[in-house]
Design a protein around this motif. Structure first.
Motif, PDB file in Angstrom:
ATOM      1  N   ALA A 126      -3.603  -5.760  -3.408  1.00  0.00           N
ATOM      2  CA  ALA A 126      -4.097  -4.438  -3.808  1.00  0.00           C
ATOM      3  C   ALA A 126      -3.935  -3.462  -2.645  1.00  0.00           C
ATOM      4  N   GLY A 127      -3.456  -2.275  -2.939  1.00  0.00           N
ATOM      5  CA  GLY A 127      -3.304  -1.236  -1.926  1.00  0.00           C
ATOM      6  C   GLY A 127      -1.969  -1.257  -1.188  1.00  0.00           C
ATOM      7  N   ALA A 128      -1.163  -2.309  -1.401  1.00  0.00           N
ATOM      8  CA  ALA A 128       0.139  -2.385  -0.725  1.00  0.00           C
ATOM      9  C   ALA A 128       1.193  -1.680  -1.574  1.00  0.00           C
ATOM     10  N   SER A 129       2.152  -1.076  -0.906  1.00  0.00           N
ATOM     11  CA  SER A 129       3.215  -0.346  -1.585  1.00  0.00           C
ATOM     12  C   SER A 129       4.548  -1.075  -1.401  1.00  0.00           C
ATOM     13  N   GLU A 132       6.924   0.951   0.757  1.00  0.00           N
ATOM     14  CA  GLU A 132       6.588   0.891   2.184  1.00  0.00           C
ATOM     15  C   GLU A 132       7.043  -0.428   2.802  1.00  0.00           C
ATOM     16  N   PRO A 153       0.420  -5.411  -7.980  1.00  0.00           N
ATOM     17  CA  PRO A 153      -0.631  -5.795  -7.037  1.00  0.00           C
ATOM     18  C   PRO A 153      -1.741  -6.596  -7.723  1.00  0.00           C
ATOM     19  N   ASN A 155      -5.380  -7.379  -8.329  1.00  0.00           N
ATOM     20  CA  ASN A 155      -6.655  -6.681  -8.232  1.00  0.00           C
ATOM     21  C   ASN A 155      -7.737  -7.670  -7.869  1.00  0.00           C
ATOM     22  N   SER A 156      -8.471  -7.383  -6.831  1.00  0.00           N
ATOM     23  CA  SER A 156      -9.576  -8.262  -6.462  1.00  0.00           C
ATOM     24  C   SER A 156     -10.832  -7.739  -7.139  1.00  0.00           C
TER      25      SER A 156
END
Length: 157
Positions: A126-129, A132, A153, A155-156
């Protein structure tokens, strides 16, 4: 009476240092090719790297599979007659690239490297692109291209 000219003996003749003529670049390149043919890992990699001799300076450019194959080139090309210098600054090996890529990857993402082509697989946290991650990986020296098959991603909850 005329004088007889004196012929200097060997001790009096100044010695001229022997300078071997520069070896043709084409001959140096043929010896590099022979080195590549004599070592199976280099023979298998020959399509992914190139070499060029110019005035006795041999440039090695591209990718090989292992650090050992890279080392064989770097250690043996300078021993070829006529080689003055070896530039291996643009010669990379997949194992070193894989370790560098691995240090940048988030958990859940794996990489494989094949002659500088990096394939990323797995799931991003989660939160990684994905963009990027692929940009960072593509900036590593020796990486030719990056392909990514990354799942959504995780999801936690």
């Amino acid at each position: 009476m005329s004088q007889v000219p004196q012929i200097p003996n060997a001790a009096q003749v100044p010695q001229i240092p022997q300078v071997s003529p520069p070896r043709p670049d084409v001959d140096i390149e043929e010896d590099v090719a022979q080195l590549i043919r004599s070592y199976s890992p280099l023979k298998a990699s020959h399509s992914y790297f190139k070499y060029q001799a110019h005035d006795g300076v041999v440039s090695l450019i591209g990718n090989v599979r292992s650090p050992q194959a890279r080392r064989v080139l770097i250690d043996n090309v300078p021993n070829i007659a006529g080689v003055k210098q070896v530039d291996a600054s643009a010669l990379y090996d997949d194992e070193t690239i894989r370790l560098a890529v691995g240090s940048l990857l988030p958990d859940g993402v794996m990489a494989s490297v094949h002659f500088g082509a990096v394939a990323l697989t797995g799931r991003l946290p989660a939160g990684a692109s994905a963009d990027e991650v692929t940009q960072k990986v593509g900036a590593i020296a020796g990486v030719k291209r990056v392909g990514a098959e990354l799942g959504a991603p995780i999801n936690s909850a």
